[in-house]
Design a protein around this motif. Structure first.
Motif, PDB file in Angstrom:
ATOM      1  N   ASP A   1      -4.101   7.118  -3.398  1.00  0.00           N
ATOM      2  CA  ASP A   1      -3.759   6.003  -2.519  1.00  0.00           C
ATOM      3  C   ASP A   1      -3.875   4.719  -3.322  1.00  0.00           C
ATOM      4  OD1 ASP A   1      -3.595   7.867  -0.467  1.00  0.00           O
ATOM      5  OD2 ASP A   1      -5.553   7.366   0.361  1.00  0.00           O
TER       6      ASP A   1
ATOM      7  N   ASP B   1      -6.802   4.173   2.425  1.00  0.00           N
ATOM      8  CA  ASP B   1      -7.084   2.775   2.112  1.00  0.00           C
ATOM      9  C   ASP B   1      -6.884   1.921   3.366  1.00  0.00           C
ATOM     10  OD1 ASP B   1      -7.457   3.532  -0.506  1.00  0.00           O
ATOM     11  OD2 ASP B   1      -5.656   2.533  -1.284  1.00  0.00           O
TER      12      ASP B   1
ATOM     13  N   THR C   1       0.843  -1.194   0.000  1.00  0.00           N
ATOM     14  CA  THR C   1       0.000   0.000   0.000  1.00  0.00           C
ATOM     15  C   THR C   1       0.874   1.238   0.000  1.00  0.00           C
ATOM     16  OG1 THR C   1      -1.880   1.088   1.097  1.00  0.00           O
ATOM     17  CG2 THR C   1      -0.194   0.119   2.523  1.00  0.00           C
TER      18      THR C   1
ATOM     19  N   ASN D   1      -2.954   7.674   4.575  1.00  0.00           N
ATOM     20  CA  ASN D   1      -3.471   6.701   3.620  1.00  0.00           C
ATOM     21  C   ASN D   1      -4.894   6.333   4.036  1.00  0.00           C
ATOM     22  OD1 ASN D   1      -3.980   4.491   1.937  1.00  0.00           O
ATOM     23  ND2 ASN D   1      -1.876   3.736   2.074  1.00  0.00           N
TER      24      ASN D   1
ATOM     25  N   SER E   1      -7.582  -1.341  -4.628  1.00  0.00           N
ATOM     26  CA  SER E   1      -8.229  -0.025  -4.625  1.00  0.00           C
ATOM     27  C   SER E   1      -8.067   0.579  -6.017  1.00  0.00           C
ATOM     28  CB  SER E   1      -7.607   0.882  -3.560  1.00  0.00           C
ATOM     29  OG  SER E   1      -6.265   1.201  -3.880  1.00  0.00           O
TER      30      SER E   1
ATOM     31  N   LEU F   1     -10.708  -5.158   1.662  1.00  0.00           N
ATOM     32  CA  LEU F   1     -10.016  -3.942   1.236  1.00  0.00           C
ATOM     33  C   LEU F   1     -11.049  -2.834   1.130  1.00  0.00           C
ATOM     34  CD1 LEU F   1      -7.304  -3.359  -1.408  1.00  0.00           C
ATOM     35  CD2 LEU F   1      -9.439  -2.086  -1.590  1.00  0.00           C
TER      36      LEU F   1
ATOM     37  N   THR G   1      -3.522   0.406  -3.107  1.00  0.00           N
ATOM     38  CA  THR G   1      -3.384  -0.770  -2.252  1.00  0.00           C
ATOM     39  C   THR G   1      -3.741  -2.019  -3.044  1.00  0.00           C
ATOM     40  OG1 THR G   1      -3.980   0.503  -0.292  1.00  0.00           O
ATOM     41  CG2 THR G   1      -4.140  -1.880  -0.121  1.00  0.00           C
TER      42      THR G   1
ATOM     43  N   ASP H   1     -11.477   1.550   0.438  1.00  0.00           N
ATOM     44  CA  ASP H   1     -10.884   2.794  -0.040  1.00  0.00           C
ATOM     45  C   ASP H   1     -11.769   3.934   0.449  1.00  0.00           C
ATOM     46  OD1 ASP H   1      -9.917   4.983  -1.393  1.00  0.00           O
ATOM     47  OD2 ASP H   1     -10.027   4.099  -3.381  1.00  0.00           O
TER      48      ASP H   1
END
Length: 273
Positions: free
Chosen positions: A264, A18, A7, A16, A209, A29, A266, A31
């Motif tokens: 961001d 995420d 990430t 961040n 993401s 996951l 990830t 976002d």
């Protein structure tokens, strides 16, 4: 399963928004999102929201194996709301929201849930690959994006157009004919994309993401099959490195119009034995 996670915040050293995490038979996951430059109405912020909701969702996926993924998400949204509704204004238009991707292995199948514009990449043992992405935000936002895509990314004019675009999207959020995303209302979970796949047909599963899917869906520099092979050979770090390299080559968004020069990013990669 073997888990590999990478990430990167949009700005080095920045926050961040995420969140990704995994358990032996489940992974999530998220976002997080707010409205750029606007107060969120939440004293905790977007990263707190996505992290709290994500941790609760992973716990619920493991603790409630007989619940559907949508039921697990709705319950996690409900609990997250209860943790801050007394001190935060969750009816405010810019209150934090988050995309959600969740998977769980159960009874020889992989259950999946996708809500918002993050993605799930499924690599089959026969070498093929497919991706599941909730495109409703893109579909309702496309007619509104013109000024954003015509102006240089990072310019004052672009920032103003982006703010207007995001403000317009809030009126389409979590309502029929608009798009759905995890926020303060558990009802959004009912509108997630869900399904199953036989575990023995899968070689790997990757939760991404939208900042980590740009090589394919924004820049057109790779196919999903190529991304899948890259993840297997060199891992998520290399995917994000190549994404940053492409972003840095077009900081003003002239080649690839976009809201932010960097986002961001990830990627949580699960290899199935």
């Amino acid at each position: 399963m073997r888990f590999t996670l990478a990430t990167s915040p949009s700005t080095p050293g920045g926050e961040n928004e995420d969140f990704a995490a995994a358990a032996p038979d489940a992974a999530v996951l998220l976002d997080g999102a707010g409205v750029e430059g606007a107060k969120t109405g939440c004293v905790h912020g977007v990263a707190w929201f996505s992290g709290t909701l994500g941790a609760l969702l992973l716990r619920t996926l493991v603790a409630r194996p007989v619940w559907s993924l949508a039921e697990c998400l709705a319950d996690s949204i409900r609990i997250t709301r209860s943790l801050h509704e007394d001190v935060c204004d969750l009816e405010y238009r810019a209150s934090p929201t988050s995309t959600v991707v969740a998977v769980r292995a159960c009874g020889g199948e992989l259950e999946h849930l996708v809500l918002g514009d993050s993605s799930l990449l499924l690599a089959q043992r026969d070498g093929s690959s497919s991706v599941i992405t909730d495109r409703r935000l893109d579909e309702v936002g496309a007619p509104l994006r013109g000024p954003v895509d015509e102006l240089p990314t990072g310019s004052p004019e672009h920032a103003a157009a982006l703010a207007e675009y995001r403000d317009a999207l809030t009126s389409l959020r979590n309502r029929p004919g608009g798009f759905w995303i995890a926020g303060p209302d558990p009802l959004a979970a009912e509108h997630a994309l869900t399904g199953t796949a036989p575990l023995d047909s899968l070689a790997s599963v990757t939760l991404l993401s939208d900042g980590a899917t740009r090589l394919v869906d924004r820049f057109r520099l790779a196919s999903w099959g190529e991304v899948s092979a890259l993840l297997d050979s060199t891992g998520p770090d290399e995917l994000i490195r190549r994404t940053r390299e492409a972003e840095d080559s077009d900081l003003d968004g002239r080649r690839w119009p976009r809201g932010k020069a960097h986002d961001d990013a990830t990627a949580l990669h699960l290899t199935l034995s």
